[in-house]
Design a protein around this motif. Structure first.
Motif, PDB file in Angstrom:
ATOM      1  N   ASP A 115       0.828  -1.212   0.000  1.00 17.75           N
ATOM      2  CA  ASP A 115       0.000   0.000   0.000  1.00 17.75           C
ATOM      3  C   ASP A 115       0.859   1.257   0.000  1.00 17.75           C
ATOM      4  OD1 ASP A 115      -2.252  -1.562   0.002  1.00 17.75           O
ATOM      5  OD2 ASP A 115      -2.548  -1.481   2.187  1.00 17.75           O
ATOM      6  N   ALA A 116       1.950   1.262   0.769  1.00 12.60           N
ATOM      7  CA  ALA A 116       2.856   2.421   0.804  1.00 12.60           C
ATOM      8  C   ALA A 116       3.497   2.646  -0.571  1.00 12.60           C
ATOM      9  CB  ALA A 116       3.927   2.213   1.875  1.00 12.60           C
ATOM     10  N   TRP A 117       3.875   1.528  -1.217  1.00 10.44           N
ATOM     11  CA  TRP A 117       4.473   1.656  -2.559  1.00 10.44           C
ATOM     12  C   TRP A 117       3.454   2.228  -3.540  1.00 10.44           C
ATOM     13  CZ3 TRP A 117       2.729  -1.096  -6.860  1.00 10.44           C
ATOM     14  CH2 TRP A 117       3.495  -0.944  -8.016  1.00 10.44           C
ATOM     15  N   ALA A 118       2.205   1.783  -3.457  1.00 13.39           N
ATOM     16  CA  ALA A 118       1.157   2.298  -4.350  1.00 13.39           C
ATOM     17  C   ALA A 118       0.926   3.789  -4.120  1.00 13.39           C
ATOM     18  CB  ALA A 118      -0.137   1.520  -4.138  1.00 13.39           C
ATOM     19  N   ALA A 119       0.978   4.238  -2.852  1.00 19.91           N
ATOM     20  CA  ALA A 119       0.810   5.662  -2.555  1.00 19.91           C
ATOM     21  C   ALA A 119       1.935   6.486  -3.184  1.00 19.91           C
ATOM     22  CB  ALA A 119       0.769   5.873  -1.038  1.00 19.91           C
ATOM     23  N   GLU A 120       3.176   5.974  -3.096  1.00 18.03           N
ATOM     24  CA  GLU A 120       4.295   6.681  -3.716  1.00 18.03           C
ATOM     25  C   GLU A 120       4.132   6.739  -5.242  1.00 18.03           C
ATOM     26  OE1 GLU A 120       8.012   5.037  -2.557  1.00 18.03           O
ATOM     27  OE2 GLU A 120       7.821   5.608  -0.445  1.00 18.03           O
ATOM     28  N   LYS A 121       3.694   5.622  -5.817  1.00 17.40           N
ATOM     29  CA  LYS A 121       3.469   5.609  -7.264  1.00 17.40           C
ATOM     30  C   LYS A 121       2.391   6.605  -7.668  1.00 17.40           C
ATOM     31  CE  LYS A 121       6.184   2.626  -9.307  1.00 17.40           C
ATOM     32  NZ  LYS A 121       7.010   3.007 -10.476  1.00 17.40           N
ATOM     33  N   LYS A 122       1.355   6.687  -6.836  1.00 22.51           N
ATOM     34  CA  LYS A 122       0.283   7.633  -7.119  1.00 22.51           C
ATOM     35  C   LYS A 122       0.814   9.059  -7.114  1.00 22.51           C
ATOM     36  CE  LYS A 122      -3.985   9.479  -5.196  1.00 22.51           C
ATOM     37  NZ  LYS A 122      -4.958   9.421  -4.087  1.00 22.51           N
ATOM     38  N   ALA A 123       1.612   9.396  -6.095  1.00 22.04           N
ATOM     39  CA  ALA A 123       2.192  10.741  -6.029  1.00 22.04           C
ATOM     40  C   ALA A 123       3.085  11.008  -7.233  1.00 22.04           C
ATOM     41  CB  ALA A 123       2.978  10.901  -4.725  1.00 22.04           C
ATOM     42  N   SER A 124       3.853   9.992  -7.653  1.00 16.12           N
ATOM     43  CA  SER A 124       4.738  10.161  -8.807  1.00 16.12           C
ATOM     44  C   SER A 124       3.939  10.399 -10.090  1.00 16.12           C
ATOM     45  CB  SER A 124       5.627   8.920  -8.958  1.00 16.12           C
ATOM     46  OG  SER A 124       6.424   9.001 -10.124  1.00 16.12           O
ATOM     47  N   GLU A 134       0.848  11.591 -10.300  1.00 18.04           N
ATOM     48  CA  GLU A 134       0.219  12.916 -10.222  1.00 18.04           C
ATOM     49  C   GLU A 134       1.210  14.009 -10.556  1.00 18.04           C
ATOM     50  OE1 GLU A 134      -1.341  13.056  -6.302  1.00 18.04           O
ATOM     51  OE2 GLU A 134      -3.195  11.978  -6.819  1.00 18.04           O
ATOM     52  N   LYS A 135       2.456  13.865 -10.085  1.00 18.56           N
ATOM     53  CA  LYS A 135       3.492  14.846 -10.404  1.00 18.56           C
ATOM     54  C   LYS A 135       3.791  14.840 -11.908  1.00 18.56           C
ATOM     55  CE  LYS A 135       8.196  16.246  -9.134  1.00 18.56           C
ATOM     56  NZ  LYS A 135       9.383  15.924  -8.307  1.00 18.56           N
ATOM     57  N   GLN A 136       3.828  13.653 -12.480  1.00 16.07           N
ATOM     58  CA  GLN A 136       4.084  13.529 -13.919  1.00 16.07           C
ATOM     59  C   GLN A 136       2.959  14.172 -14.729  1.00 16.07           C
ATOM     60  OE1 GLN A 136       4.525   9.490 -15.183  1.00 16.07           O
ATOM     61  NE2 GLN A 136       4.906  10.015 -17.323  1.00 16.07           N
ATOM     62  N   ILE A 137       1.717  13.940 -14.291  1.00 15.67           N
ATOM     63  CA  ILE A 137       0.573  14.547 -14.989  1.00 15.67           C
ATOM     64  C   ILE A 137       0.626  16.069 -14.888  1.00 15.67           C
ATOM     65  CG2 ILE A 137      -1.941  14.784 -14.940  1.00 15.67           C
ATOM     66  CD1 ILE A 137      -2.074  11.845 -14.102  1.00 15.67           C
ATOM     67  N   GLY A 195       3.269  17.883 -14.575  1.00 19.77           N
ATOM     68  CA  GLY A 195       4.336  18.350 -15.473  1.00 19.77           C
ATOM     69  C   GLY A 195       3.876  18.380 -16.921  1.00 19.77           C
ATOM     70  N   ILE A 196       3.136  17.325 -17.334  1.00 16.24           N
ATOM     71  CA  ILE A 196       2.632  17.287 -18.713  1.00 16.24           C
ATOM     72  C   ILE A 196       1.662  18.430 -18.966  1.00 16.24           C
ATOM     73  CG2 ILE A 196       1.234  15.937 -20.321  1.00 16.24           C
ATOM     74  CD1 ILE A 196       2.420  13.406 -19.048  1.00 16.24           C
ATOM     75  N   ILE A 197       0.771  18.688 -17.988  1.00 20.69           N
ATOM     76  CA  ILE A 197      -0.188  19.789 -18.136  1.00 20.69           C
ATOM     77  C   ILE A 197       0.542  21.123 -18.257  1.00 20.69           C
ATOM     78  CG2 ILE A 197      -2.021  21.069 -16.961  1.00 20.69           C
ATOM     79  CD1 ILE A 197      -2.975  18.383 -15.822  1.00 20.69           C
ATOM     80  N   SER A 198       1.563  21.333 -17.421  1.00 16.06           N
ATOM     81  CA  SER A 198       2.342  22.583 -17.497  1.00 16.06           C
ATOM     82  C   SER A 198       3.024  22.715 -18.849  1.00 16.06           C
ATOM     83  CB  SER A 198       3.388  22.603 -16.370  1.00 16.06           C
ATOM     84  OG  SER A 198       2.770  22.530 -15.101  1.00 16.06           O
ATOM     85  N   LEU A 199       3.570  21.601 -19.333  1.00 17.88           N
ATOM     86  CA  LEU A 199       4.245  21.635 -20.641  1.00 17.88           C
ATOM     87  C   LEU A 199       3.257  21.968 -21.754  1.00 17.88           C
ATOM     88  CD1 LEU A 199       6.825  21.172 -22.265  1.00 17.88           C
ATOM     89  CD2 LEU A 199       6.234  18.751 -22.400  1.00 17.88           C
ATOM     90  N   LEU A 200       2.060  21.360 -21.678  1.00 15.48           N
ATOM     91  CA  LEU A 200       1.051  21.661 -22.696  1.00 15.48           C
ATOM     92  C   LEU A 200       0.607  23.112 -22.639  1.00 15.48           C
ATOM     93  CD1 LEU A 200      -1.189  18.449 -22.547  1.00 15.48           C
ATOM     94  CD2 LEU A 200       0.383  19.113 -24.358  1.00 15.48           C
ATOM     95  N   VAL A 201       0.457  23.654 -21.419  1.00 16.76           N
ATOM     96  CA  VAL A 201       0.067  25.068 -21.272  1.00 16.76           C
ATOM     97  C   VAL A 201       1.123  25.981 -21.896  1.00 16.76           C
ATOM     98  CG1 VAL A 201      -0.302  26.910 -19.595  1.00 16.76           C
ATOM     99  CG2 VAL A 201      -1.379  24.696 -19.248  1.00 16.76           C
TER     100      VAL A 201
END
Length: 587
Positions: A186-195, A197-200, A202-208
């Motif tokens: 569960d802790a690993w999944a939470a870290e993956k989720k945060a990663s 979300e951060k990636q998304i 970044g992509i949104i900022s790049l598209l903007v």
């Protein structure tokens, strides 16, 4: 350099320069957003289904089987040691079943735990990276296997021998290892989720940023192209307006500074028309002055010829008074006849000059009419091109409306996905502990639906701006069509003036031909008069009989001189009308 290049492009090409990059930017942005969403979806599926769901499902199954195995061992222990009130025959009946449950579930515990460890090993950060209270998944799995071995060694269930108390202790310890592996997952999944979300983000900022740059570039291109269209149109409209007002001193740029598009063709044609009109008007003014001068000379010559005719008439009347004055009268008539011959030759030369000028003026009018017709055809071609531009902008507007419909479809899909996510969350809550993983998945789906909805709203805003810009372009084209309509009216007025001048030139040519014919008739009359005077000198005895014939010839000569005088007056009137028409144009 850029403005010069744009001026040399066709108007349709200029508008395509605006429309094509905008459509490409929208298509590329949609593709980039789709790729990002698919990539994020694949990654979330890998995290929450392939890994998280696979591990937790196996660990939960191992825990359940572990508990059932322990229950079976406990039942065997109670039955084997007599800790039950069941009859002997029932104990013997149930014992093999409980023993089989113990063995079967015990093996399933090993299998399910090994399967969970196998899935975890596929991700190094999960298997040997994330730690809970300083313990990794690998360490927890090894501890579990050790505790399972200790659990099996502490008590022999089939032989009912060993330390039953230790057997219970190691059971709890091994089961606790299963819980630790679940917590680590569960802790690993939470870290993956945060990663993710951060990636998304970044992509949104790049598209903007990318959209901002594209908008700035397209805005700059649009401003440059519009200036490349409106500035030459304003210049040529002003120049044609001055020509239509009668001014021939219009200043045109060099051919090297005029664009090679349809507007440049109009400007070059207007420049050629102005030059042709200057040449034609100059020649016409000279011809009108020459015609006026020659007509004045013709009127004077006709007046002189009339006076000479009157003198001849008087001389013939004197013949009847006596033969003594006949010789003197004949000599005077001969002298007057020679003077008439000179005047007739002068009139013939003047008529020839006037005929030449009339021909040149007619030729010049023909050239001017050809140039004007060519300009009108080019103006009609430009008007057609502007219409085609309007059709292209309408097509772009329709495409934008279709994109808006697709955006609405995306919004509807996002709303439906959000609703499905809510239903999944409710079902996961009902499932309790077993639905925890599915609840996480439902929450991520809901967030993805919200993000899709926001992206659809941004696309919808861009499409609305595109529609607004297209409406502005249509307004500009309407004004341009109105300007071309005014230009066509002015060209029609100029063509009407040129046609009037052409008719006047034809009239001058016709009058010149008529005068030329009458001068030839006058020349014949002069030759006849000379022969009559010669006969009078030879046969003076027939003077009385010839007097009546001579009077008739002089009456015809007087009538001819009257016609010449009237033709000279008509020629002066035509010259004045021609001068008034030409004076409409000025330098």
């Amino acid at each position: 350099m850029l403005m010069k290049l744009i001026r040399n492009l066709k108007v349709r090409t200029k508008l395509l320069i605006i429309a094509i990059p905008l459509m490409l930017a929208i298509v590329v942005s949609l593709i980039a957003a789709s790729v990002s969403v698919n990539k994020t979806q694949d990654e979330l599926e890998s995290v929450y289904y392939d890994t998280l769901y696979g591990i937790n499902n196996n660990l939960l199954a191992a825990d359940r089987d572990f508990y059932q195995s322990f229950v079976g061992a406990t039942a065997v222990y109670d039955l084997g040691n007599g800790f039950t009130t069941l009859p002997k025959e029932m104990q013997e009946q149930y014992l093999p079943g409980y023993l089989d449950d113990y063995v079967t579930n015990r093996q399933q515990v090993y299998d399910k735990a090994a399967k969970a460890a196998e899935i975890a090993q596929k991700d190094a950060s999960l298997f040997n990276g994330v730690a809970v209270d300083g313990v990794t998944f690998k360490q927890s799995y090894e501890s579990f296997m050790n505790n399972m071995a200790a659990w099996d060694a502490s008590y022999d269930v089939a032989g009912l021998s060993g330390d039953w108390g230790q057997y219970n202790v190691t059971f709890g310890t091994a089961r606790n290892d299963l819980d630790v592996m679940q917590e680590i997952t569960d802790a690993w999944a939470a870290e993956k989720k945060a990663s993710v979300e951060k990636q998304i983000a970044g992509i949104i900022s790049l598209l903007v940023v990318a959209f901002g740059l594209v908008i700035v570039v397209l805005l700059a291109i649009t401003i440059i192209v519009i200036r490349g269209i409106t500035k030459p149109v304003s210049e040529v409209s002003k120049q044609l307006g001055e020509i239509a007002a009668g001014s021939l001193s219009v200043e045109f740029p060099d051919d090297s500074k005029i664009g090679k598009d349809e507007i440049g063709d109009i400007q070059r044609s207007a420049k050629e028309l102005a030059d042709r009109l200057k040449e034609i008007i100059g020649k016409s003014k000279d011809a009108a002055s020459q015609v006026d001068y020659e007509s004045s000379e013709l009127a004077n010559s006709a007046s002189q010829a009339t006076d000479a005719s009157a003198q001849i008439t008087d001389a013939i009347n004197d013949i009847t008074k006596g033969a003594s004055s006949q010789a003197d009268s004949i000599e005077k008539a001969a002298a007057d006849t020679g003077e008439i011959g000179n005047d007739i030759e002068n009139i013939a030369d003047s008529v020839n000059n006037m005929d030449t000028c009339a021909g040149e003026m007619k030729t010049a009018c023909d050239k001017a009419m050809d140039a004007l017709n060519k300009l009108i055809k080019q103006s009609e071609s430009v008007t057609q091109s502007v219409k085609e531009i309007g059709d292209t902008i309408k097509s772009t507007n329709n495409s934008a409306m279709e994109i808006s419909q697709f955006t609405q479809a995306i919004t509807d899909i996002a709303s439906q996905t959000n609703l499905l996510s809510l239903n999944a969350s409710i079902e996961a809550a009902r499932a309790g502990e077993a639905g925890r993983g599915f609840a996480v998945v439902a929450d991520e789906i809901r967030q993805l639906a919200d993000q899709s909805n926001e992206s659809a709203e941004q696309i919808k805003s861009i499409v609305e701006r595109l529609l607004t810009d297209a409406q502005s372009s249509m307004s500009v084209l309407d004004k341009l069509n109105e300007s071309f309509g005014e230009q066509a009216t002015q060209l029609d007025a100029t063509r009407s003036d040129m046609e009037d001048m052409f008719v006047n030139a034809e009239s001058v040519k016709t009058s010149s031909d008529d005068i030329s014919g009458r001068v030839q008739s006058l020349e014949s009359s002069k030759n006849g008069l000379t022969e009559i005077i010669s006969d009078l000198s030879a046969i003076s005895e027939e003077n009385a009989a010839s007097t009546e014939e001579t009077n008739a010839s002089m009456e015809e000569l007087n009538a001819t001189f009257s016609l010449i005088a009237k033709a000279a007056e008509g020629l002066q009137t035509l010259a004045k009308d021609l001068a008034d028409t030409i004076n409409y144009f000025h330098d």
